[in-house]
Write an enzyme that holds these catalytic residues in place. Structure first.
Site, PDB file in Angstrom:
ATOM      1  N   LEU A  42       0.846  -1.329   0.153  1.00 13.61           N
ATOM      2  CA  LEU A  42       0.132  -0.135   0.219  1.00 13.61           C
ATOM      3  C   LEU A  42       1.194   1.159   0.212  1.00 13.61           C
ATOM      4  CD1 LEU A  42      -3.279  -0.824   1.970  1.00 13.61           C
ATOM      5  CD2 LEU A  42      -2.604  -0.779  -0.280  1.00 13.61           C
ATOM      6  N   TYR A  51       5.158  19.496 -11.894  1.00 14.41           N
ATOM      7  CA  TYR A  51       4.510  20.021 -13.575  1.00 14.41           C
ATOM      8  C   TYR A  51       4.925  21.321 -13.364  1.00 14.41           C
ATOM      9  CZ  TYR A  51       3.138  15.659 -15.343  1.00 14.41           C
ATOM     10  OH  TYR A  51       2.612  14.721 -15.947  1.00 14.41           O
ATOM     11  N   TYR A 101      13.834   3.050 -13.531  1.00 13.33           N
ATOM     12  CA  TYR A 101      12.614   2.326 -13.559  1.00 13.33           C
ATOM     13  C   TYR A 101      12.868   1.365 -14.957  1.00 13.33           C
ATOM     14  CZ  TYR A 101       8.093   0.275 -15.462  1.00 13.33           C
ATOM     15  OH  TYR A 101       7.218  -1.170 -15.844  1.00 13.33           O
ATOM     16  N   THR A 119       7.728  -5.515 -18.302  1.00 14.50           N
ATOM     17  CA  THR A 119       7.566  -4.585 -19.221  1.00 14.50           C
ATOM     18  C   THR A 119       8.705  -4.743 -20.500  1.00 14.50           C
ATOM     19  OG1 THR A 119       7.509  -2.004 -19.836  1.00 14.50           O
ATOM     20  CG2 THR A 119       8.571  -2.725 -17.711  1.00 14.50           C
ATOM     21  N   ASP A 120       7.799  -3.854 -21.663  1.00 13.36           N
ATOM     22  CA  ASP A 120       8.458  -3.294 -22.853  1.00 13.36           C
ATOM     23  C   ASP A 120       9.135  -2.364 -22.532  1.00 13.36           C
ATOM     24  OD1 ASP A 120       6.878  -1.661 -22.800  1.00 13.36           O
ATOM     25  OD2 ASP A 120       5.646  -1.447 -25.085  1.00 13.36           O
ATOM     26  N   GLU A 121       9.763  -1.811 -22.345  1.00 15.62           N
ATOM     27  CA  GLU A 121      10.139  -0.909 -21.230  1.00 15.62           C
ATOM     28  C   GLU A 121      11.624  -1.315 -21.853  1.00 15.62           C
ATOM     29  OE1 GLU A 121       8.651   2.382 -19.090  1.00 15.62           O
ATOM     30  OE2 GLU A 121       7.391   2.552 -19.592  1.00 15.62           O
ATOM     31  N   LYS A 177      13.670  -2.747 -13.852  1.00 14.65           N
ATOM     32  CA  LYS A 177      12.929  -3.897 -14.443  1.00 14.65           C
ATOM     33  C   LYS A 177      13.604  -5.721 -15.191  1.00 14.65           C
ATOM     34  CE  LYS A 177       8.990  -4.589 -14.119  1.00 14.65           C
ATOM     35  NZ  LYS A 177       7.976  -5.237 -12.947  1.00 14.65           N
TER      36      LYS A 177
HETATM   37  P1  NAD Z   1       0.790   0.528  -9.720  1.00 16.57           P
HETATM   38  O1  NAD Z   1       2.203   1.529  -9.448  1.00 16.57           O
HETATM   39  O2  NAD Z   1      -0.286   1.082 -10.340  1.00 16.57           O
HETATM   40  O3  NAD Z   1       1.044  -0.508  -9.088  1.00 16.57           O
HETATM   41  C1  NAD Z   1       2.053  -1.029  -8.227  1.00 16.57           C
HETATM   42  C2  NAD Z   1       0.845  -2.295  -6.662  1.00 16.57           C
HETATM   43  O4  NAD Z   1       2.448  -1.947  -6.469  1.00 16.57           O
HETATM   44  C3  NAD Z   1       0.869  -0.823  -5.974  1.00 16.57           C
HETATM   45  O5  NAD Z   1      -0.118  -1.531  -4.834  1.00 16.57           O
HETATM   46  C4  NAD Z   1       2.268  -1.112  -4.214  1.00 16.57           C
HETATM   47  O6  NAD Z   1       1.266  -0.416  -3.356  1.00 16.57           O
HETATM   48  C5  NAD Z   1       2.167  -2.387  -4.880  1.00 16.57           C
HETATM   49  N1  NAD Z   1       3.664  -1.571  -4.367  1.00 16.57           N
HETATM   50  C6  NAD Z   1       4.753  -1.676  -4.779  1.00 16.57           C
HETATM   51  N2  NAD Z   1       6.065  -1.628  -4.127  1.00 16.57           N
HETATM   52  C7  NAD Z   1       5.436  -2.463  -2.978  1.00 16.57           C
HETATM   53  C8  NAD Z   1       6.745  -3.488  -2.265  1.00 16.57           C
HETATM   54  N3  NAD Z   1       7.383  -2.788  -1.932  1.00 16.57           N
HETATM   55  N4  NAD Z   1       5.983  -4.696  -1.955  1.00 16.57           N
HETATM   56  C9  NAD Z   1       4.658  -4.587  -1.594  1.00 16.57           C
HETATM   57  N5  NAD Z   1       4.207  -3.940  -2.250  1.00 16.57           N
HETATM   58  C10 NAD Z   1       4.183  -2.849  -3.323  1.00 16.57           C
HETATM   59  O7  NAD Z   1       1.539  -0.936 -11.018  1.00 16.57           O
HETATM   60  P2  NAD Z   1       0.839  -1.108 -12.561  1.00 16.57           P
HETATM   61  O8  NAD Z   1       0.995   0.115 -13.633  1.00 16.57           O
HETATM   62  O9  NAD Z   1      -0.261  -1.964 -11.912  1.00 16.57           O
HETATM   63  O10 NAD Z   1       2.397  -2.074 -12.541  1.00 16.57           O
HETATM   64  C11 NAD Z   1       1.825  -2.705 -12.096  1.00 16.57           C
HETATM   65  C12 NAD Z   1       3.092  -3.988 -13.049  1.00 16.57           C
HETATM   66  O11 NAD Z   1       3.351  -4.267 -14.267  1.00 16.57           O
HETATM   67  C13 NAD Z   1       4.229  -2.989 -12.934  1.00 16.57           C
HETATM   68  O12 NAD Z   1       5.814  -4.137 -12.309  1.00 16.57           O
HETATM   69  C14 NAD Z   1       4.907  -2.597 -14.401  1.00 16.57           C
HETATM   70  O13 NAD Z   1       6.151  -2.608 -13.794  1.00 16.57           O
HETATM   71  C15 NAD Z   1       3.930  -3.320 -15.410  1.00 16.57           C
HETATM   72  N6  NAD Z   1       3.953  -2.742 -16.427  1.00 16.57           N
HETATM   73  C16 NAD Z   1       2.707  -2.121 -16.027  1.00 16.57           C
HETATM   74  C17 NAD Z   1       2.491  -1.738 -17.619  1.00 16.57           C
HETATM   75  C18 NAD Z   1       1.745  -0.424 -17.311  1.00 16.57           C
HETATM   76  O14 NAD Z   1       1.800   0.260 -18.272  1.00 16.57           O
HETATM   77  N7  NAD Z   1       0.912   0.614 -16.132  1.00 16.57           N
HETATM   78  C19 NAD Z   1       2.853  -1.178 -18.896  1.00 16.57           C
HETATM   79  C20 NAD Z   1       3.850  -2.831 -19.026  1.00 16.57           C
HETATM   80  C21 NAD Z   1       4.454  -3.647 -16.927  1.00 16.57           C
HETATM   81  P1  TYD Z   2       3.494   7.199 -18.776  1.00 16.40           P
HETATM   82  O1  TYD Z   2       2.307   7.100 -18.934  1.00 16.40           O
HETATM   83  O2  TYD Z   2       4.055   7.902 -17.797  1.00 16.40           O
HETATM   84  O3  TYD Z   2       4.360   6.428 -19.459  1.00 16.40           O
HETATM   85  P2  TYD Z   2       5.306   5.457 -20.120  1.00 16.40           P
HETATM   86  O4  TYD Z   2       6.508   5.797 -19.269  1.00 16.40           O
HETATM   87  O5  TYD Z   2       5.693   4.352 -18.926  1.00 16.40           O
HETATM   88  O6  TYD Z   2       5.267   4.647 -21.690  1.00 16.40           O
HETATM   89  O7  TYD Z   2       3.938   8.126 -20.317  1.00 16.40           O
HETATM   90  C1  TYD Z   2       3.469   8.102 -21.087  1.00 16.40           C
HETATM   91  C2  TYD Z   2       3.815   8.959 -21.994  1.00 16.40           C
HETATM   92  O8  TYD Z   2       2.632  10.107 -22.680  1.00 16.40           O
HETATM   93  C3  TYD Z   2       5.015   8.670 -22.605  1.00 16.40           C
HETATM   94  O9  TYD Z   2       6.237   9.287 -23.595  1.00 16.40           O
HETATM   95  C4  TYD Z   2       5.652  10.138 -21.476  1.00 16.40           C
HETATM   96  C5  TYD Z   2       4.246  11.317 -21.514  1.00 16.40           C
HETATM   97  N1  TYD Z   2       4.061  11.933 -20.892  1.00 16.40           N
HETATM   98  C6  TYD Z   2       3.656  13.681 -21.287  1.00 16.40           C
HETATM   99  O10 TYD Z   2       3.646  13.767 -21.819  1.00 16.40           O
HETATM  100  N2  TYD Z   2       3.182  13.983 -19.869  1.00 16.40           N
HETATM  101  C7  TYD Z   2       2.507  13.593 -19.048  1.00 16.40           C
HETATM  102  O11 TYD Z   2       1.837  14.491 -18.360  1.00 16.40           O
HETATM  103  C8  TYD Z   2       2.994  12.197 -18.909  1.00 16.40           C
HETATM  104  C9  TYD Z   2       2.738  11.439 -17.377  1.00 16.40           C
HETATM  105  C10 TYD Z   2       3.399  11.377 -19.743  1.00 16.40           C
END
Ligand code: NAD
Ligand code: TYD
Length: 339
Positions: free
Chosen positions: A35, A336, A153, A125-127, A157
């Site tokens: 959390l 910002y 980040y 992640t694809d990153e 990963k």
């Molecule tokens: P998020 O930030 O919304 O949620 C992360 C969750 O992990 C939160 O509930 C947080 O409380 C919990 N958490 C963080 N640190 C913790 C710890 N030390 N111990 C236990 N719980 C912890 O993230 P998300 O967007 O749901 O991403 C989930 C996973 O998917 C991540 O591993 C992320 O790298 C991967 N991912 C995300 C995206 C995306 O577009 N959001 C895309 C590809 C992969």
């Molecule tokens: P984000 O949702 O942070 O995902 P990621 O960087 O992991 O792909 O950002 C998606 C794209 O949007 C990224 O190219 C950065 C851009 N972005 C903005 O232009 N303005 C914003 O305020 C944010 C948060 C992201």
């Protein structure tokens, strides 16, 4: 089957729990989540009282707590969603990302080794592949693309992925890894592009686009990501990596324009702000492997997905208003103001 889902109070883990509770009601899910600012217990309100669900507050990097949980629950499967997930925050505090994303993963792997599990799945992640040039639309990330990270980040990963594969090769831990493109949908924390733009548009606030808005992301509706993970966990080959994506590439400007159009608003609220340091240019997944090996295909296209997402944010104002009115305000000002 008893499944530990880490990070289930976050965006993708939360959606995963809701979807799996319906799809596999016979399974028992234990959500382990620290959390952090990104975790929201309200996301899990609907499942909290279910007999086959349990919530445990804890840090995946806390070895004693994780081992205690494994000893008590003896899970069959572990799915690790828990992570620090926001690139911008990793520029402010890289160390936290190493702690949770790398050390946390290593603790979970050690617990899997000690107690034995049927499957450990790492949500990656694809990153980890870095980025692609904007002028080469013919290039895509495959599972063979070398890891070449840009941000703290993505570096954390990628490190975790390497550890997961090392535990497979050296200790025989039965692992799989999925590398997905950008997700969007319900319960998405409003610091990420799509929910931030929806929330700001609903509040008539400026919509900050980094640089020129030309960077490209490959968007996938979160439900499609969750069904892909479920398929990999149940039918994927141990030791393998699977890319997940649906060929939904859009520039950031196109995404913001689509949101404004859907809300019936003009584009005067768009403001261009200083670019993100090290900003990845383009992400684009080649999902051939998961399609051919496991028969997975995304169901929700971008036009439908963005409509559903906007409607969710309009009908769940309380969920995000509590977030944007709290600690998030300090983060928003730091990130910002004056940019
Ligand atoms: P998020 O930030 O919304 O949620 C992360 C969750 O992990 C939160 O509930 C947080 O409380 C919990 N958490 C963080 N640190 C913790 C710890 N030390 N111990 C236990 N719980 C912890 O993230 P998300 O967007 O749901 O991403 C989930 C996973 O998917 C991540 O591993 C992320 O790298 C991967 N991912 C995300 C995206 C995306 O577009 N959001 C895309 C590809 C992969
Ligand atoms: P984000 O949702 O942070 O995902 P990621 O960087 O992991 O792909 O950002 C998606 C794209 O949007 C990224 O190219 C950065 C851009 N972005 C903005 O232009 N303005 C914003 O305020 C944010 C948060 C992201």
């Amino acid at each position: 089957m008893k499944i530990i889902v880490t990070g289930g109070a976050g965006f993708i883990g939360g959606n995963y729990i809701h979807i799996m509770q319906k799809k596999h009601p016979e399974d028992e899910i234990i959500c382990l989540d620290a959390l952090t600012y990104a975790g929201n217990i309200e996301t899990l309100a609907q499942v909290m009282q279910k007999p086959n669900f349990k919530f445990v507050k804890g840090d995946i990097a806390d070895r004693a707590a994780v081992f205690k949980l494994f000893a008590k629950e003896k899970p069959d499967i572990v799915i690790n969603f828990a992570a620090e997930s926001h690139v911008d925050r990793s520029l402010l505090n890289p160390e936290l990302f190493l702690q949770t994303n790398i050390i946390g993963t290593s603790v979970l792997l050690d617990a899997c080794r000690e107690y034995g599990i049927k499957r450990y799945h790492q949500v990656s992640t694809d990153e980890v592949y870095g980025d692609l040039p904007l002028d080469r639309p013919d290039l895509f990330f495959t599972e063979e693309t070398p890891l070449h990270t840009s941000s703290p980040y993505s570096a954390s990963k990628a490190s975790a992925d390497l550890l997961v594969l090392a535990y497979y090769r050296t200790f025989g831990v039965p692992v799989t890894i999925s590398r997905c493109s950008n997700n969007y949908g319900p319960y998405h924390f409003p610091e990420k592009l799509i929910p931030l733009m929806i929330v700001n548009a609903l509040k008539n606030k400026p919509l900050p686009i980094y640089g020129k808005g030309e960077n490209i992301r490959d968007w996938l509706y979160v439900e499609d990501h969750c069904t892909a993970i479920d398929l990999i966990v149940r039918s994927g080959k141990v030791g393998e990596v699977y890319n997940i994506g649906g060929h939904n590439e859009k520039t950031n400007l196109q995404v913001v324009q689509a949101i404004l159009k859907e809300l019936g608003k003009g584009e005067e609220s768009i403001c261009y702000v200083a670019d993100r340091l090290g900003h990845d240019r383009r992400y684009a997944i080649d999902p051939t492997k998961i399609k051919h090996e496991l028969g997975w295909e995304p169901i929700t296209g971008f036009d439908e997905g963005i409509k559903k997402t906007i409607i969710w944010y309009i009908t769940h104002k309380l969920w995000w208003q509590r977030i944007v009115n709290g600690e998030y305000q300090t983060y928003y000002k730091n990130m910002y103001y004056g940019r």
